[in-house]
Motif scaffolding. Structure first.
Motif, PDB file in Angstrom:
ATOM      1  N   LEU A 213      17.638   3.716  15.139  1.00  0.00           N
ATOM      2  CA  LEU A 213      17.330   2.856  16.279  1.00  0.00           C
ATOM      3  C   LEU A 213      15.934   3.120  16.856  1.00  0.00           C
ATOM      4  N   ARG A 214      15.448   2.133  17.618  1.00  0.00           N
ATOM      5  CA  ARG A 214      14.229   2.285  18.413  1.00  0.00           C
ATOM      6  C   ARG A 214      14.592   2.876  19.774  1.00  0.00           C
ATOM      7  N   ALA A 215      13.575   3.138  20.568  1.00  0.00           N
ATOM      8  CA  ALA A 215      13.809   3.718  21.895  1.00  0.00           C
ATOM      9  C   ALA A 215      14.605   2.772  22.782  1.00  0.00           C
ATOM     10  N   ASP A 216      14.474   1.454  22.556  1.00  0.00           N
ATOM     11  CA  ASP A 216      15.200   0.494  23.387  1.00  0.00           C
ATOM     12  C   ASP A 216      16.617   0.217  22.892  1.00  0.00           C
ATOM     13  N   GLY A 217      17.050   0.912  21.815  1.00  0.00           N
ATOM     14  CA  GLY A 217      18.410   0.742  21.320  1.00  0.00           C
ATOM     15  C   GLY A 217      18.549  -0.286  20.226  1.00  0.00           C
ATOM     16  N   SER A 218      17.508  -1.034  19.921  1.00  0.00           N
ATOM     17  CA  SER A 218      17.588  -2.017  18.848  1.00  0.00           C
ATOM     18  C   SER A 218      17.445  -1.327  17.495  1.00  0.00           C
ATOM     19  N   VAL A 219      17.942  -1.984  16.445  1.00  0.00           N
ATOM     20  CA  VAL A 219      17.908  -1.397  15.094  1.00  0.00           C
ATOM     21  C   VAL A 219      16.476  -1.425  14.588  1.00  0.00           C
ATOM     22  N   ALA A 220      15.963  -0.249  14.212  1.00  0.00           N
ATOM     23  CA  ALA A 220      14.586  -0.147  13.732  1.00  0.00           C
ATOM     24  C   ALA A 220      14.515  -0.240  12.222  1.00  0.00           C
ATOM     25  N   GLY A 221      15.588   0.201  11.531  1.00  0.00           N
ATOM     26  CA  GLY A 221      15.535   0.150  10.077  1.00  0.00           C
ATOM     27  C   GLY A 221      16.791   0.702   9.443  1.00  0.00           C
ATOM     28  N   LEU A 222      16.684   0.868   8.136  1.00  0.00           N
ATOM     29  CA  LEU A 222      17.840   1.253   7.326  1.00  0.00           C
ATOM     30  C   LEU A 222      17.385   2.350   6.376  1.00  0.00           C
ATOM     31  N   ILE A 223      18.201   3.416   6.236  1.00  0.00           N
ATOM     32  CA  ILE A 223      17.924   4.462   5.255  1.00  0.00           C
ATOM     33  C   ILE A 223      19.059   4.450   4.236  1.00  0.00           C
ATOM     34  N   CYS A 224      18.697   4.414   2.956  1.00  0.00           N
ATOM     35  CA  CYS A 224      19.704   4.231   1.911  1.00  0.00           C
ATOM     36  C   CYS A 224      19.521   5.254   0.786  1.00  0.00           C
ATOM     37  N   ALA A 225      20.656   5.625   0.204  1.00  0.00           N
ATOM     38  CA  ALA A 225      20.654   6.404  -1.035  1.00  0.00           C
ATOM     39  C   ALA A 225      21.361   5.557  -2.089  1.00  0.00           C
ATOM     40  N   LEU A 226      20.756   5.414  -3.280  1.00  0.00           N
ATOM     41  CA  LEU A 226      21.263   4.506  -4.312  1.00  0.00           C
ATOM     42  C   LEU A 226      21.563   5.284  -5.591  1.00  0.00           C
ATOM     43  N   ASP A 227      22.529   4.734  -6.386  1.00  0.00           N
ATOM     44  CA  ASP A 227      22.845   5.340  -7.677  1.00  0.00           C
ATOM     45  C   ASP A 227      23.136   4.235  -8.672  1.00  0.00           C
ATOM     46  N   GLU A 228      22.903   4.562  -9.965  1.00  0.00           N
ATOM     47  CA  GLU A 228      23.136   3.577 -11.034  1.00  0.00           C
ATOM     48  C   GLU A 228      24.558   3.630 -11.575  1.00  0.00           C
ATOM     49  N   VAL A 229      25.349   4.623 -11.139  1.00  0.00           N
ATOM     50  CA  VAL A 229      26.736   4.785 -11.620  1.00  0.00           C
ATOM     51  C   VAL A 229      27.643   4.880 -10.404  1.00  0.00           C
ATOM     52  N   PRO A 230      28.939   4.635 -10.596  1.00  0.00           N
ATOM     53  CA  PRO A 230      29.847   4.785  -9.454  1.00  0.00           C
ATOM     54  C   PRO A 230      29.798   6.199  -8.904  1.00  0.00           C
ATOM     55  N   ARG A 231      29.839   6.273  -7.541  1.00  0.00           N
ATOM     56  CA  ARG A 231      29.728   7.595  -6.909  1.00  0.00           C
ATOM     57  C   ARG A 231      30.434   7.579  -5.561  1.00  0.00           C
ATOM     58  N   ALA A 232      31.267   8.568  -5.377  1.00  0.00           N
ATOM     59  CA  ALA A 232      31.950   8.714  -4.085  1.00  0.00           C
ATOM     60  C   ALA A 232      31.094   9.596  -3.192  1.00  0.00           C
ATOM     61  N   TRP A 233      30.601   9.008  -2.134  1.00  0.00           N
ATOM     62  CA  TRP A 233      29.712   9.741  -1.220  1.00  0.00           C
ATOM     63  C   TRP A 233      30.565  10.516  -0.221  1.00  0.00           C
ATOM     64  N   SER A 234      30.344  11.830  -0.117  1.00  0.00           N
ATOM     65  CA  SER A 234      31.153  12.684   0.751  1.00  0.00           C
ATOM     66  C   SER A 234      30.753  12.493   2.214  1.00  0.00           C
TER      67      SER A 234
END
Length: 584
Positions: free
Chosen positions: A93-114
């Protein structure tokens, strides 16, 4: 952000990691072993596919082990489009509470993220939000500093460079000239003609708008590498670099005059304007920027004295005149302390009785080195510098003291012996002028009716405060008010019936020629008729011949002064003349 996305890829670990900034900060940062074309060119696909909305619905974080197996048709379609199989994402988020962006982790195979991996990803997202906020704070600070730097060297009203920036550019030009580069340049110093009258009569808002429009026109008159600056008030300057000869500077000066001749449309009205321009060319490798600007300023004053809408080229004779003027100004400041001023008096004669009814006090300067300095030389300097105010008070005080001693020479027992004192534009404009006159009358003991104050048309018209109110207050003291040099200034006839005047004084330029030419004779006759029609007396100055005196008597002129009666003389000489009780 580059370092942060690299950490995400290594810590989780993940074959690819992305940070996508939204809104005005729209940028993409990626790291990892795999790469897709859309990482750099179309990261917005993550938003369009609904991932951002899905994260918001899941509290800001989301993980999908196999996008191809999900029931979400939109995400399944995105997996094919984006060539990915598994992802974990978190918003920040930004300081005013609005969404500033997105952080992503990607994989080429199926993966269960803990859960730990999602927590770490969210923490990295928070760090991304903090870094973005810091970047924005720094950017805002830099923008403010840049704006302050800009404002410090630019005029707030017109947006033009100010004096500081102009002098910097001028100094650069002189430095290049010393090195033998671009030797010839020119400075144009401009003063808008009649601006004070517009500003005072129409209001500062009109004056400000006029200055802005003039600034835009000046910018259109110069070349790309030249600079137009506002030095302050109604003064502008132009620096012309890389000119060939004086003709280039003259061409720009003429172009400026032509541009300003076109009336300015302000507030539904058209205002005619012009400018007096002084032009100074660089003349040597040792020249200082201040000297070049001062030279242009000197030439501008010469142009202004030549009339509206002129330009003048600076020459060495002007420099000599400026040095003389500067020396006069310096000496004037000490002249009162040194008691170098003295008064001469010229008689004012009643044309009905032929007897002296009063005198005009005229200031003279006995310079300690130069001898007697002409009033035509020092009075304009005193007026421009403001020294005329203390000088004028001294003149009035001394004249009133002398007039007290001459009351025994009154030609008529019902009227006191009068003394006329000139009240300059600066003196008339002082807020305490009425109080000053009253104080001098009380101090010297002169009857108020014995004092005549002579004011010019320009003194009345150019004042910020209501001139009529000031004249009424002065007249309420009991002093007489004479309109001096009538016919040589604005000749605003409306003031004749609006101002509480006692007399009109016609200039010597007319009276000295009434026995030689018909036109001056008709002008004076008309002024006498006009003055009498509205109940004013008529005073003629500059009378030098019997023929002129006879014509003025025939017209019904009330009072006169001039060489035919006496040249201005000392108090002792005037005392001797008065003691003989002359009649003409």
């Amino acid at each position: 952000m580059e370092r942060l996305v690299e950490l995400v890829s290594r810590v989780l670990p993940a074959p690819a990691a992305l940070i996508v900034l939204l809104g005005d900060d729209r940028r993409t940062f990626w790291a990892g072993d795999i790469r897709r074309d859309w990482f750099a060119h179309d990261a917005g696909a993550l938003v369009r596919c609904g991932l951002l909305q899905r994260c918001a619905e899941h509290g800001g974080s989301l993980s999908i082990a196999d996008l191809h197996a999900t029931d979400d048709v939109v995400l399944r379609s995105a997996a094919v489009e984006l060539s990915i199989v598994s992802l974990a994402a978190s918003t920040f988020l930004r300081a005013d509470g609005s969404v500033a962006g997105l952080i992503c982790a990607l994989d080429e195979v199926p993966r269960a993220w803990s859960p730990d991996e999602l927590r770490v990803l969210a923490e990295f997202g928070a760090m991304a939000g903090t870094e973005l906020q810091l970047r924005n704070v720094i950017a805002d600070r830099e923008a403010r500093e840049q704006r302050l730097r800009h404002d410090s060297v630019h005029d707030a009203l017109t947006g033009l460079p100010n004096r500081a920036l102009f002098m910097k550019r001028l100094a650069d030009a002189t430095h290049r000239a010393r090195r033998g580069e671009d030797r010839l340049f020119a400075v144009l110093f401009l003063d808008v003609d009649g601006f004070k009258l517009v500003n005072d009569s129409m209001g500062h808002h009109v004056g400000d708008e006029m200055l802005v429009k003039i600034a835009r026109r000046l910018e259109q008159c110069v070349r790309g590498g030249d600079i137009v600056a506002r030095l302050g008030g109604d003064e502008f300057a132009i620096l012309l670099e890389r000119i060939t000869d004086v003709r280039d500077a003259a061409m720009i000066a003429e172009r400026v005059q032509e541009a300003l001749r076109e009336p300015l449309a302000i507030g539904g009205y058209e205002h005619a304007t012009s400018a007096s321009i002084g032009v100074a060319l660089s003349s040597g490798a040792n020249e200082q920027p201040e000297y070049v600007l001062r030279s242009a300023d000197i030439a501008m004053y010469r142009a202004k004295n030549s009339g509206r809408g002129h330009y003048e080229m600076f020459d060495r004779a002007m420099h000599a005149e400026a040095l003389t003027r500067l020396q006069i100004e310096t000496d004037l400041r000490h002249a009162v302390d040194r008691q170098e001023f003295f008064l001469h008096y010229q008689p004012i004669v009643s044309l009905r009785s032929g007897r002296i009814t009063g005198v005009e006090a005229l200031v003279r300067w006995q310079h300690f080195e130069r001898g007697v300095v002409s009033p035509a030389t020092f009075v304009p300097v005193a007026e421009d510098t403001g020294l005329v105010v203390p000088l004028g008070r001294w003149v009035m005080r001394e004249a009133c003291r002398q007039a007290v001693a001459w009351q025994r020479y009154a030609a008529d027992a019902s009227e006191p012996f009068s003394v006329s004192v000139n009240l300059s534009v600066r003196e008339f404009g002082q807020p305490d002028v009425v109080r000053t006159v009253a104080s001098i009358l009380e101090e010297t003991g002169l009857p108020p009716r014995a004092l005549r104050l002579e004011i010019t048309e320009s003194a009345i018209i150019t004042q910020k405060h209501p001139a009529i109110e000031t004249v009424e207050q002065l007249r309420a003291l009991g002093v007489g008010i004479h309109l001096d040099d009538f016919g040589t200034g604005y000749s605003a006839l409306s003031y004749l019936h609006r101002l509480p005047l006692d007399a009109v004084k016609v200039d010597r330029a007319f009276t000295s020629a009434i026995d030689q030419e018909d036109r001056p004779l008709h002008v004076v006759r008309a002024i006498v008729s006009l003055a009498h029609a509205i109940g004013l007396e008529m005073v003629a100055e500059g009378v030098s011949t019997q023929a002129q005196l006879a014509l003025l008597r025939e017209m019904g002129c009330n009072l006169a002064q001039g060489f035919i009666f006496s040249r201005p003389c000392s108090a002792e000489e005037m005392e001797l003349l008065l003691s003989t009780n002359p009649r003409w």
